[in-house]
Design an enzyme around this catalytic site. Sequence first.
Site, PDB file in Angstrom:
ATOM      1  N   GLY A  21      -2.106  -0.455  12.167  1.00  0.00           N
ATOM      2  CA  GLY A  21      -3.484   0.007  12.253  1.00  0.00           C
ATOM      3  C   GLY A  21      -4.106   0.316  10.914  1.00  0.00           C
ATOM      4  O   GLY A  21      -4.077  -0.513  10.011  1.00  0.00           O
ATOM      5  N   PHE A  22      -4.655   1.535  10.761  1.00  0.00           N
ATOM      6  CA  PHE A  22      -5.357   1.851   9.517  1.00  0.00           C
ATOM      7  C   PHE A  22      -4.868   3.164   8.923  1.00  0.00           C
ATOM      8  O   PHE A  22      -4.299   4.013   9.614  1.00  0.00           O
ATOM      9  CB  PHE A  22      -6.875   1.879   9.714  1.00  0.00           C
ATOM     10  CG  PHE A  22      -7.412   2.967  10.604  1.00  0.00           C
ATOM     11  CD1 PHE A  22      -7.600   4.261  10.133  1.00  0.00           C
ATOM     12  CD2 PHE A  22      -7.778   2.692  11.914  1.00  0.00           C
ATOM     13  CE1 PHE A  22      -8.126   5.263  10.946  1.00  0.00           C
ATOM     14  CE2 PHE A  22      -8.311   3.684  12.737  1.00  0.00           C
ATOM     15  CZ  PHE A  22      -8.485   4.970  12.251  1.00  0.00           C
ATOM     16  N   ALA A  23      -5.103   3.306   7.614  1.00  0.00           N
ATOM     17  CA  ALA A  23      -4.714   4.505   6.868  1.00  0.00           C
ATOM     18  C   ALA A  23      -5.927   4.965   6.065  1.00  0.00           C
ATOM     19  O   ALA A  23      -6.382   4.270   5.152  1.00  0.00           O
ATOM     20  CB  ALA A  23      -3.543   4.210   5.949  1.00  0.00           C
ATOM     21  N   THR A  76       0.841  -1.189   0.000  1.00  0.00           N
ATOM     22  CA  THR A  76       0.000   0.000   0.000  1.00  0.00           C
ATOM     23  C   THR A  76       0.877   1.239   0.000  1.00  0.00           C
ATOM     24  O   THR A  76       2.109   1.148   0.069  1.00  0.00           O
ATOM     25  CB  THR A  76      -0.968   0.019   1.201  1.00  0.00           C
ATOM     26  OG1 THR A  76      -1.974   1.025   0.975  1.00  0.00           O
ATOM     27  CG2 THR A  76      -0.240   0.324   2.498  1.00  0.00           C
ATOM     28  N   CYS A  96      -2.886  -3.367  -2.003  1.00  0.00           N
ATOM     29  CA  CYS A  96      -3.378  -4.499  -1.204  1.00  0.00           C
ATOM     30  C   CYS A  96      -3.517  -5.769  -2.037  1.00  0.00           C
ATOM     31  O   CYS A  96      -4.214  -6.709  -1.638  1.00  0.00           O
ATOM     32  CB  CYS A  96      -4.704  -4.163  -0.528  1.00  0.00           C
ATOM     33  SG  CYS A  96      -4.630  -2.677   0.500  1.00  0.00           S
TER      34      CYS A  96
END
Length: 224
Positions: A163-165, A89, A181
Amino acid sequence: MELEERRASLDIRRLPGLTPYAEAWELQRELVRKRRADEIPDTLLLLEHPPVYTVGRAARDASNLGMGEEYLRSLGAEVFWSDRGGDATFHGPGQLVAYPILRLRVRDTHGYLRDLEEVVIRVLADYGLEGRRHPRYTGVWVGERKICAIGVKFSSGWIASHGFALNVSTDLSWFDRITPCGIREYGVTSLEQELGHEVPLAGVEERVRERFPEVLFRPPTRSR
């Protein structure tokens, strides 16, 4: 009482400027060690990275890095092989990255991923967007376009990191150089692209600060 205490003690840190990926990685490792030893409370890091491509443990090779690491670096981005879950990513300015360093209160790794998705879905709802889960892929989607990537790591002691983006005003052309991804059949989007107007990152950050403890420290349910 435990949930209320964890919510009250949650340490939310906004790292200033653009934080190099290697610096954030090392900080996470140190915080994981301290959280395992109960030297710190649950911690949520919020930050932006300078342009960087990262590859997670799900990648078997560099096939999703487009024309390769050397080419990507020639564009002005760094490339890192990370210990998080997921595949390739992009992180960069205009993308809000959240790294929770916390001890799972329920030993349910899939449930934790769904909780992170729920945080983002609620943030999107604050902006009038319907975020959704995909039946095959982790992350959050608006229509057929992915707006948030998720990749985590679980260490001994059930300590979560990475975690998340969430793409807010990210230059989406960076994603064109890779297979994000490892998913070829769907595109990538951002809050600004979906809403058609400027979205201040600080406002999104405030909503994440509200929604994260609301979701992560809510009473457990029998089903998700």
